[in-house]
Design an enzyme around this catalytic site. Structure first.
Site, PDB file in Angstrom:
ATOM      1  N   SER A  20       0.857  -1.024   0.077  1.00  0.00           N
ATOM      2  CA  SER A  20       0.215   0.076  -0.130  1.00  0.00           C
ATOM      3  C   SER A  20       0.889   1.214  -0.008  1.00  0.00           C
ATOM      4  O   SER A  20       1.673   1.431  -0.849  1.00  0.00           O
ATOM      5  CB  SER A  20      -0.961  -0.027   1.310  1.00  0.00           C
ATOM      6  N   HIS A  47      -2.416  -0.990  -3.210  1.00  0.00           N
ATOM      7  CA  HIS A  47      -3.690  -0.112  -3.254  1.00  0.00           C
ATOM      8  C   HIS A  47      -3.585   0.883  -4.208  1.00  0.00           C
ATOM      9  O   HIS A  47      -2.386   1.911  -4.165  1.00  0.00           O
ATOM     10  CB  HIS A  47      -3.935   0.335  -1.869  1.00  0.00           C
ATOM     11  N   ASP A 140      -4.524  -4.540   5.767  1.00  0.00           N
ATOM     12  CA  ASP A 140      -4.614  -5.698   4.654  1.00  0.00           C
ATOM     13  C   ASP A 140      -3.673  -6.588   4.448  1.00  0.00           C
ATOM     14  O   ASP A 140      -2.461  -6.311   4.657  1.00  0.00           O
ATOM     15  CB  ASP A 140      -4.958  -4.788   3.333  1.00  0.00           C
TER      16      ASP A 140
END
Length: 201
Positions: A20, A47, A140
């Protein structure tokens, strides 16, 4: 002696990576250090801003000896080809190494979700799954890594202490018994060693 035997039921058949915040730089470091003959496919969830088309695959492709592309539904995974989840689509691996894209609900506020990618990889590949969590905020990847471990797969994490953003690496190292925790610059060599059987987790 390393490389003579590996106490595993199956060789690795896929590498899945989740990242991310700070991930573009981290992915460039990892993919840029992998050899052109890397023998298994890679699938990546980074992401991204869902409101914009992404040039991420192009950036990574230029800096890597592997072929890097945006994943398309129905395509098959190929050794040495890196499939990147498109913005606002979950990337899933289906039986037979086929790729699926999904717009089901966000998971932990994100789509694509590393958790869903890792869970799908665990379901298809079991102990032949190798997943890696890099820099990022949030958690995540931790739940998906737990599923990978439960199916006998292997989890590698960037060291939270040296990661640009420690949220995701910290979450996975707290949630599961991670096989290898390494600084970013050592991850590519570890992936090669694991896949080629010259390193054990």
């Amino acid at each position: 002696m390393p490389g003579l035997s590996r106490p595993r039921a199956a060789p690795y058949e896929i590498v899945a990576i989740g990242s991310s915040a700070g991930g573009v730089k981290a992915l460039l470091a990892v993919l840029g250090a992998l050899p052109a003959d890397f023998p298994v496919p890679l699938a990546i969830v980074q992401h991204l801003d869902p409101r914009h088309d992404t040039i991420l695959a192009g950036i990574l492709d230029r800096q890597s000896r592997l072929r890097v592309k945006l994943a398309e539904a129905g395509e098959r995974l190929e050794p040495g080809v890196v499939q990147v989840a498109p913005p606002d689509r979950h990337l899933l691996v289906e039986p037979g190494g086929k790729l699926g894209l999904s717009t089901v609900d966000k998971v932990k506020f994100v789509r694509p979700s590393a958790d869903l990618l890792f869970e799908s990889v665990a379901a298809v590949y079991g102990p032949a799954a190798l997943v890696c969590v890099l820099t990022g905020t949030g958690s995540d990847g931790a739940a998906g890594a737990g599923v990978v471990k439960s199916r006998g797969g292997t989890v590698v994490s960037e060291d939270p202490e040296t990661a640009e953003f420690k949220g995701m690496p910290q979450a996975v190292t707290k949630a599961v018994s991670v096989d290898l925790v390494l600084p970013l610059e050592e991850i590519a060599a570890a992936l090669v060693g694991l896949v080629e059987g010259t390193r054990t987790a």
